[in-house]
Enzyme design. Structure first.
Site, PDB file in Angstrom:
ATOM      1  N   HIS A 179     -33.235 -79.202  -5.852  1.00 50.87           N
ATOM      2  CA  HIS A 179     -32.886 -77.785  -5.667  1.00 50.87           C
ATOM      3  C   HIS A 179     -31.864 -77.286  -6.690  1.00 50.87           C
ATOM      4  O   HIS A 179     -31.754 -76.096  -6.925  1.00 50.87           O
ATOM      5  CB  HIS A 179     -32.445 -77.496  -4.226  1.00 50.87           C
ATOM      6  CG  HIS A 179     -31.055 -77.937  -3.892  1.00 50.87           C
ATOM      7  ND1 HIS A 179     -30.734 -79.225  -3.600  1.00 50.87           N
ATOM      8  CD2 HIS A 179     -29.894 -77.249  -3.819  1.00 50.87           C
ATOM      9  CE1 HIS A 179     -29.441 -79.309  -3.352  1.00 50.87           C
ATOM     10  NE2 HIS A 179     -28.900 -78.131  -3.475  1.00 50.87           N
ATOM     11  N   LYS A 209     -17.366 -85.641  -1.962  1.00 50.23           N
ATOM     12  CA  LYS A 209     -17.281 -84.830  -0.746  1.00 50.23           C
ATOM     13  C   LYS A 209     -15.820 -84.718  -0.362  1.00 50.23           C
ATOM     14  O   LYS A 209     -14.985 -85.524  -0.781  1.00 50.23           O
ATOM     15  CB  LYS A 209     -18.090 -85.484   0.366  1.00 50.23           C
ATOM     16  CG  LYS A 209     -19.601 -85.450   0.069  1.00 50.23           C
ATOM     17  CD  LYS A 209     -20.433 -85.485   1.332  1.00 50.23           C
ATOM     18  CE  LYS A 209     -21.917 -85.429   1.041  1.00 50.23           C
ATOM     19  NZ  LYS A 209     -22.412 -84.090   0.680  1.00 50.23           N
ATOM     20  N   HIS A 234     -29.342 -84.594  -9.017  1.00 44.23           N
ATOM     21  CA  HIS A 234     -28.724 -83.336  -9.442  1.00 44.23           C
ATOM     22  C   HIS A 234     -27.896 -83.472 -10.740  1.00 44.23           C
ATOM     23  O   HIS A 234     -28.080 -82.722 -11.688  1.00 44.23           O
ATOM     24  CB  HIS A 234     -27.810 -82.784  -8.355  1.00 44.23           C
ATOM     25  CG  HIS A 234     -28.449 -82.653  -7.013  1.00 44.23           C
ATOM     26  ND1 HIS A 234     -29.766 -82.305  -6.841  1.00 44.23           N
ATOM     27  CD2 HIS A 234     -27.956 -82.820  -5.755  1.00 44.23           C
ATOM     28  CE1 HIS A 234     -30.057 -82.267  -5.540  1.00 44.23           C
ATOM     29  NE2 HIS A 234     -28.978 -82.578  -4.873  1.00 44.23           N
ATOM     30  N   LYS A 247     -36.348 -84.527  -1.949  1.00 43.70           N
ATOM     31  CA  LYS A 247     -35.552 -85.712  -2.212  1.00 43.70           C
ATOM     32  C   LYS A 247     -35.051 -86.297  -0.904  1.00 43.70           C
ATOM     33  O   LYS A 247     -35.038 -85.568   0.081  1.00 43.70           O
ATOM     34  CB  LYS A 247     -34.406 -85.372  -3.151  1.00 43.70           C
ATOM     35  CG  LYS A 247     -33.230 -84.659  -2.468  1.00 43.70           C
ATOM     36  CD  LYS A 247     -32.045 -84.523  -3.369  1.00 43.70           C
ATOM     37  CE  LYS A 247     -31.014 -85.584  -3.176  1.00 43.70           C
ATOM     38  NZ  LYS A 247     -30.049 -85.330  -2.091  1.00 43.70           N
ATOM     39  N   ASP A 283     -27.158 -89.804  -3.680  1.00 43.69           N
ATOM     40  CA  ASP A 283     -27.235 -88.459  -3.109  1.00 43.69           C
ATOM     41  C   ASP A 283     -27.084 -87.368  -4.175  1.00 43.69           C
ATOM     42  O   ASP A 283     -27.758 -86.344  -4.115  1.00 43.69           O
ATOM     43  CB  ASP A 283     -26.129 -88.311  -2.050  1.00 43.69           C
ATOM     44  CG  ASP A 283     -26.284 -87.049  -1.229  1.00 43.69           C
ATOM     45  OD1 ASP A 283     -27.407 -86.795  -0.763  1.00 43.69           O
ATOM     46  OD2 ASP A 283     -25.292 -86.313  -1.049  1.00 43.69           O
ATOM     47  N   LYS A 331     -31.201 -73.268  -9.089  1.00 40.98           N
ATOM     48  CA  LYS A 331     -30.000 -72.409  -9.072  1.00 40.98           C
ATOM     49  C   LYS A 331     -29.998 -71.518 -10.306  1.00 40.98           C
ATOM     50  O   LYS A 331     -30.322 -71.972 -11.400  1.00 40.98           O
ATOM     51  CB  LYS A 331     -28.737 -73.277  -9.032  1.00 40.98           C
ATOM     52  CG  LYS A 331     -28.559 -74.017  -7.702  1.00 40.98           C
ATOM     53  CD  LYS A 331     -27.290 -74.838  -7.705  1.00 40.98           C
ATOM     54  CE  LYS A 331     -27.193 -75.739  -6.493  1.00 40.98           C
ATOM     55  NZ  LYS A 331     -26.776 -75.085  -5.262  1.00 40.98           N
ATOM     56  N   GLU A 335     -17.531 -80.923  -3.595  1.00 40.30           N
ATOM     57  CA  GLU A 335     -17.860 -80.292  -2.310  1.00 40.30           C
ATOM     58  C   GLU A 335     -16.670 -80.411  -1.371  1.00 40.30           C
ATOM     59  O   GLU A 335     -15.913 -81.394  -1.457  1.00 40.30           O
ATOM     60  CB  GLU A 335     -19.044 -81.014  -1.664  1.00 40.30           C
ATOM     61  CG  GLU A 335     -20.303 -80.999  -2.484  1.00 40.30           C
ATOM     62  CD  GLU A 335     -21.457 -81.575  -1.676  1.00 40.30           C
ATOM     63  OE1 GLU A 335     -22.116 -80.795  -0.982  1.00 40.30           O
ATOM     64  OE2 GLU A 335     -21.665 -82.794  -1.728  1.00 40.30           O
TER      65      GLU A 335
END
Ligand code: BG6
Length: 539
Positions: A222, A383, A284, A192, A279, A226, A260
């Site tokens: 990704h 973030k 995700h 990505k 992002d 997980k 995050e």
């Protein structure tokens, strides 16, 4: 199929110290995982940030767990003027810095190092591919028993996907193969971001699919590698208890959080153009939503699962209707993370002092299916938040009838089933219980309190080495595309987020709401839920 995959044999202790888990883990758990096919793994951009932080450690993890076939070779390709020794030094340094690797076993590393080589060159230049072809042929000739399979990992900026794919196909290094041709296989893993919007994603899909078959393309997200994300599928299908309540009849709302603590981490060049929706949400978070919302597939297999995910994504109601949206964006300002003061986004190196790029967003979505109609799905990611926590929480409707008298306004806390994706992977179920002795049973004023039934993977299976990238690399080496996104999934994600991005980016706003670094986000996000009578969880 994913739902039948056992935990890593090498991390399951099997000591019997955790009886509640041992009693439900089948005997087959002790069987070792099959390793990937013997192949040559070619990593484009092998000296880059992603490779050093994630891919090289993941390759070591596979080797350490006996999941990288002995004959498999690793070839790093990049513009850096390295030789094999230089690549080995870079690889070794990457292992030393990787959290998931822990102690590097000298025997395993020495064996792996001997299987790694380097090819230097400009990846957009055709001549590199002639050199690469000769190099691969030499490696393959040295192990005549293997079938010459090749896996190409494009860990490179998306602007050079197209020339790399074109040269790979044109040079014959990675030609199109028929879907039913098993040998030798040629596969590509594409990192990505897959496109910047719907139009560019479609163009990229068209280009890639003109050169290769969909069965050769492994688009990575990704999050799907997980452990706890895979566990979501298992939990849904292996537990009649959960299956029975997995619908609007029982669930009041769903919260998906990816918080995050990190900030820009030197990625301003990418992030200023991307922002949090591109992002984290388009890929995700929507993938997590799809796994919660999808119908169980009628048959096993990667395509059946991906068909259902696409259906769920397409059933999401538009995010923007008549110029209105139930979405909040914000950007972090100066704040405090624990004892450390951190600068605001606009002061980050490389970010514009007038930037309106959102670093936080919260959305309310509805999935218009029989199962979920009317149930809000709240998604948030940011973030520089108070805590690193990714979780999915299904919050239940209140009980219909109580068997005890309660004081006015007194409601038991709703049940909540939580999948903790990271850190501290596990699951919990919040239930209400009577506080012992505090009052007579079933009388007004009876004290009721919520408690958590908790399961942590580390308690049950030990800490072990877990890496989403290792899982996904292994799956690609085995040809299992279940945990990779298909072209139609990627496009369904963009089709949903494009109108929102357009609304925000065309608004001409010179300011966006802000939140203090180290907080749980802007008050506007709290109001989004409060308007529906709900509140965000504090993971
Ligand atoms: C990446 C994003 O895809 O995922 C990063 O580009 C983000 O900005 C990262 O930090 C989060 O991944 P994880 O595994 O740490 O939750």
């Amino acid at each position: 199929m994913t739902s039948t995959r056992p935990p890593r044999a090498s991390t399951y202790t099997g000591t019997g110290e955790v009886p509640v888990v041992r009693s439900i883990v089948p005997a087959s758990v002790a069987a070792p995982y099959a390793h990937g096919d013997v192949c040559t793994l070619v990593v484009f951009g092998a000296a880059g940030d992603l490779a050093r932080k994630k891919l090289l450690p993941a390759i070591y993890v596979l080797a350490a767990q006996g999941l990288l076939a002995k004959e498999t070779r690793v070839v790093g390709v990049g513009i850096e003027p390295l030789d094999d020794d230089g690549f080995h030094a870079l690889f070794g340094a990457a292992l030393g810095a990787a959290r998931e690797v822990g102690h590097v076993d000298p025997t395993i590393w020495s064996d792996l190092r001997g299987r790694c080589s380097w090819v230097s060159g400009d990846l957009t230049d055709e001549s590199v591919y002639t050199e690469l072809r000769l190099h691969l042929e030499t490696l393959e000739a040295a192990r005549p028993a293997s079938e010459g399979h090749r896996l190409f990992y494009l860990a490179v900026p998306p602007v050079i996907f197209a020339p790399i794919a074109t040269h790979l196909a044109g040079s014959g290094v990675c030609p199109r193969t028929a879907a039913d041709a098993s040998s030798p296989w040629r596969r590509l893993i594409l990192e990505k971001p897959f496109g910047h919007d719907l139009e560019s994603a479609r163009a990229l899909n068209a280009l890639v699919l003109a050169l290769f078959g969909e069965h050769q393309c492994f688009r990575i997200d990704h999050y799907l590698g997980k452990e706890t994300v895979q566990n979501l599928l298992v939990a849904r299908s292996a537990n009649a208890l959960l299956e029975a309540v997995w619908s609007r009849q029982h669930i009041a709302h769903v919260q998906i959080t990816a918080a995050e603590t990190v900030g820009l981490e030197g990625r301003a060049g990418y992030y200023e153009r991307a922002g949090v929706v591109r992002d984290m949400f388009q890929n995700h978070l929507l993938q997590l939503l799809a796994l919660v919302a999808m119908e169980p597939p009628e048959k096993p297999g990667a395509d059946a699962i991906r068909d259902e995910k696409v259906r769920a994504l397409r059933a999401i109601e538009p995010l923007v209707v008549d110029g209105h949206t139930s979405a909040v964006r914000a950007q972090y300002r100066t704040g405090q993370l624990g004892d450390t003061g951190v600068v605001g986004y606009r002061e980050e190196p490389g970010a514009s002092p007038a930037s309106t790029t959102p670093t936080y967003a919260a959305l309310r979505l509805f999935v218009d299916t029989e199962r979920w109609r009317g149930v809000p799905f709240y998604l948030r990611s940011g973030k520089r938040m108070a805590k690193r926590a990714t979780e999915i929480a299904l919050v239940f409707r209140p009980p219909q009838r109580l068997m005890y008298e309660r004081c006015e306004g007194e409601q038991p806390e709703p049940n909540a089933l939580v999948f903790r994706i990271q850190p501290d992977d596990g699951m919990s179920l919040r239930i209400s219980v009577k506080v012992p002795g505090a009052a007579l049973a079933l009388t007004p004023g009876l004290e009721i309190t919520p408690v958590e039934l908790d399961f942590a993977f580390a308690d049950a299976f030990g800490e072990g080495m877990h890496s989403a990238y290792a899982t996904l690399l292994l799956d690609a080496m085995r040809g299992d595309a279940t945990l990779f996104t298909r072209s139609d999934e990627v496009e369904a994600g963009w089709a949903l987020t494009d109108p929102l991005l357009h609304l925000w980016e065309q608004s001409g706003d010179t300011q966006v709401p802000t939140y203090a670094a180290g907080s749980w986000g802007p008050h506007e996000a709290d109001e989004l839920l409060a308007a529906d009578g709900f509140a965000w969880r504090k993971p």
